[in-house]
Design an enzyme around this catalytic site. Structure first.
Site, PDB file in Angstrom:
ATOM      1  N   GLY A   1       2.748  -7.519   8.406  1.00 48.09           N
ATOM      2  CA  GLY A   1       2.947  -6.218   9.011  1.00 48.09           C
ATOM      3  C   GLY A   1       3.436  -5.190   8.025  1.00 48.09           C
ATOM      4  O   GLY A   1       3.226  -5.311   6.813  1.00 48.09           O
ATOM      5  N   SER A   2       4.117  -4.170   8.535  1.00 45.91           N
ATOM      6  CA  SER A   2       4.520  -3.032   7.719  1.00 45.91           C
ATOM      7  C   SER A   2       5.675  -3.389   6.790  1.00 45.91           C
ATOM      8  O   SER A   2       6.489  -4.264   7.104  1.00 45.91           O
ATOM      9  CB  SER A   2       4.944  -1.867   8.615  1.00 45.91           C
ATOM     10  OG  SER A   2       6.161  -2.166   9.277  1.00 45.91           O
TER      11      SER A   2
ATOM     12  N   GLY B   1       8.354  -1.630   6.207  1.00 45.75           N
ATOM     13  CA  GLY B   1       9.631  -1.326   6.844  1.00 45.75           C
ATOM     14  C   GLY B   1      10.070  -2.387   7.820  1.00 45.75           C
ATOM     15  O   GLY B   1      11.206  -2.885   7.765  1.00 45.75           O
ATOM     16  N   GLY B   2       9.172  -2.764   8.723  1.00 44.39           N
ATOM     17  CA  GLY B   2       9.495  -3.793   9.707  1.00 44.39           C
ATOM     18  C   GLY B   2       9.722  -5.141   9.065  1.00 44.39           C
ATOM     19  O   GLY B   2      10.661  -5.872   9.427  1.00 44.39           O
ATOM     20  N   GLY B   3       8.887  -5.485   8.097  1.00 41.32           N
ATOM     21  CA  GLY B   3       9.027  -6.771   7.438  1.00 41.32           C
ATOM     22  C   GLY B   3      10.310  -6.887   6.644  1.00 41.32           C
ATOM     23  O   GLY B   3      10.975  -7.925   6.669  1.00 41.32           O
TER      24      GLY B   3
ATOM     25  N   GLU C   1       4.233 -10.803   4.586  1.00 39.28           N
ATOM     26  CA  GLU C   1       3.210 -10.022   3.890  1.00 39.28           C
ATOM     27  C   GLU C   1       3.405  -8.574   4.319  1.00 39.28           C
ATOM     28  O   GLU C   1       3.225  -8.231   5.485  1.00 39.28           O
ATOM     29  CB  GLU C   1       1.811 -10.517   4.277  1.00 39.28           C
ATOM     30  CG  GLU C   1       0.700  -9.799   3.550  1.00 39.28           C
ATOM     31  CD  GLU C   1      -0.679 -10.211   4.047  1.00 39.28           C
ATOM     32  OE1 GLU C   1      -1.538  -9.317   4.198  1.00 39.28           O
ATOM     33  OE2 GLU C   1      -0.889 -11.411   4.323  1.00 39.28           O
TER      34      GLU C   1
ATOM     35  N   CYS D   1      -5.541  -5.818   4.748  1.00 40.65           N
ATOM     36  CA  CYS D   1      -4.443  -5.951   3.784  1.00 40.65           C
ATOM     37  C   CYS D   1      -4.960  -5.987   2.358  1.00 40.65           C
ATOM     38  O   CYS D   1      -4.201  -5.741   1.411  1.00 40.65           O
ATOM     39  CB  CYS D   1      -3.628  -7.202   4.086  1.00 40.65           C
ATOM     40  SG  CYS D   1      -4.610  -8.703   4.237  1.00 40.65           S
TER      41      CYS D   1
END
Length: 510
Positions: A223-224, A226-228, A247, A284
């Site tokens: 995912g993103s 920021g979230g990761g 990732e 990705c």
């Protein structure tokens, strides 16, 4: 009251149905406890039992293909052809890991028999293997509602390792997640294994609660950044930190040498266009940055890319949040000093989460500005590519040395050319080197490496695609001077599972 989880059609932007509700902490706790209770039985099923389960899951996926593809298309706008290919990839991954279990080499069995005469000190009987970590949390990806979500590679590899899985459904395709979870649980039941080996939760807070839960022993995330990174920090801040295989984002640079540009400028332009707009730029492995020579052959590549970009037909992105982030990121980059908008496709006409493709150009010397370079060297998720015109190899090599980590790096070279200096720099920056090709499209094989230096992944030593992805969910354990009857079958002297093993330093095949 808990918030509802809605299924939205990205082609129209309209909510189609309410699928579920966001899980409360108590519900997440119950899921985690259920998974933990199933762990011992899944491990005890052994490689053969888990292989049967994975093949049964693949069979169930294929039997329900029409319904799954219809749901996934409604929630992603990726099209039935692409999604049927993705479903085929998902079932293939399940069967690949069944084959990994059949092979048995993944256990890494090593046996050193006792040697009381060993120097400098006597050696006891030591037997080492890899064992499952325990329940794993998997976060579904937005851009692959099947192959990187509930029935994806993280789930397949973790189950193969003997780890129950709880998937945090992606909010862009909750109905697809529900259907796939139901199908995989049916596969487990068909193989005589508890359906509790696979669970599903909804909601962003539920995802954070999963990572914090003491029953969860590792996390797989796509995912993103920021979230990761936020979840990675949660996993690291636990009283008992756990592995977080994330990732997060990848620029996937492409280098075109002067010789390659002179030999096949039109071919390279066409290949790059198809690669960066593939799936609306939501791969990705999308090539986000391409280095071309500043001369006439480089201009020919840029002109070909610009022409193709203008002709690109805008289509829907996966979700409003993703479309809005793409627009903001593309606009930010286009307004940087020294950056030119080389081309933009027609403005989207219609409802839904549509987005145009955009091609930007910048002379290499502009990247001496730290702010410009930092922004352009950051992934913009969506159909955007930045073309950098370099003047000579020294300038190119200097820029390559400043790149962040990526999943891939590509080199287009001329016939018989050996750009060793550039290749050596890229080798330090990426997990997969592509030669005279394009990075989109990841083969699912034994040799696949889908992971690279940060920020592309949080652990460049592992892969999320391919047979060795199973290693993320295992840990080594050794038994010293343990009676044979008390050993796991993999370590018993008779080798009842017929595994390849290294015995007293010598590799023995069954």
């Amino acid at each position: 009251m808990t918030a509802e989880v809605a299924s939205t059609d990205p082609r129209t932007g309209q909510v189609v149905e309410t699928v579920a509700h966001e899980f409360t902490p108590a519900e997440v706790d119950a899921r985690c406890r259920t998974a933990a209770a199933a762990a011992a039985a899944l491990d005890a099923a052994g490689p053969a039992g888990r292989a049967r389960m994975l093949r049964a899951m693949a069979d169930e996926l294929e039997a329900d293909a029409d319904a799954i593809v219809a749901l996934a298309d409604r929630e992603s706008a990726l099209g039935s052809s692409r999604l049927r290919g993705e479903l085929a990839r998902s079932s293939f991954q399940l069967r690949l890991f069944a084959g990994v279990l059949d092979d048995g080499g993944y256990l890494g069995v090593i046996i050193d028999h006792a040697d009381p005469d060993a120097a400098p000190v006597p050696c006891p009987d030591l037997r080492r293997m890899l064992a499952p970590l325990g329940p794993v949390a998997v976060f579904g990806a937005s851009n692959f509602p099947l192959a990187f979500s509930v029935p994806g590679g993280d789930t397949a590899s973790a189950l193969a390792a003997g780890c129950p899985v709880i998937v945090k459904a992606h909010p862009a395709h909750p109905a697809t997640a529900q259907r796939c979870a139901q199908v995989l649980r049916a596969g487990a039941a068909a193989a005589g294994i508890s359906t509790d080996v696979l669970g599903l939760v909804h909601g962003s807070q539920a995802g954070a609660d999963l990572v914090r839960h003491p029953a969860i022993r590792a996390v797989g995330f796509t995912g993103s950044p920021g979230g990761g990174r936020a979840l990675f920090d949660l996993a690291s801040a636990r009283p008992d930190p756990i592995p977080f295989h994330g990732e997060l984002g990848s620029l996937n640079p492409v280098v075109v040498t002067a010789a390659a540009a002179a030999e096949r400028a039109d071919e390279i332009a066409a290949g790059l266009l198809a690669s960066y707009t593939n799936g609306v730029g939501q791969f990705c492995t999308k090539p986000g940055l391409v280095f071309v020579p500043a001369g006439a052959s480089g201009r020919r590549i840029r002109d070909g890319l610009a022409s193709g970009t203008r002709d690109y037909n805008p289509t829907a992105m996966l979700a409003k949040r993703i479309r809005d982030a793409y627009r903001a990121g593309a606009d930010q980059r286009a307004m940087l000093p020294g950056v030119d908008v080389l081309a933009e496709s027609a403005a989207p006409d219609g409802t839904g989460f549509l987005a145009p493709a955009r091609l930007l150009g910048v002379p290499a010397h502009v990247l001496r500005d730290d702010a410009v370079r930092t922004t352009l060297f950051d992934e913009c998720f969506g159909p955007l590519m930045v073309v950098v015109a370099y003047t000579d190899e020294a300038q190119l090599t200097e820029l390559l040395a400043q790149l962040p980590g990526s999943l891939t790096a590509t080199v287009h070279a001329g016939a018989g050319e050996t750009p060793t200096a550039q290749l050596e720099v890229l080798r330090q920056r990426a997990g997969r080197i592509v030669w005279n090709g394009y990075p989109t499209g990841v083969a699912v094989t034994w040799a696949t490496q889908h992971g690279g230096p940060y920020p592309s992944t949080t652990d460049s030593r592992s892969t999320s695609v391919g047979a060795t992805a199973i290693e993320r969910w295992l840990r080594p354990i050794a038994y010293q001077s343990t009676p044979d009857a008390m050993l796991p079958p993999a370590l018993q002297e008779a080798n009842p599972w017929r595994l390849p093993r290294r015995v007293d330093g010598v590799l023995e095949m069954p």
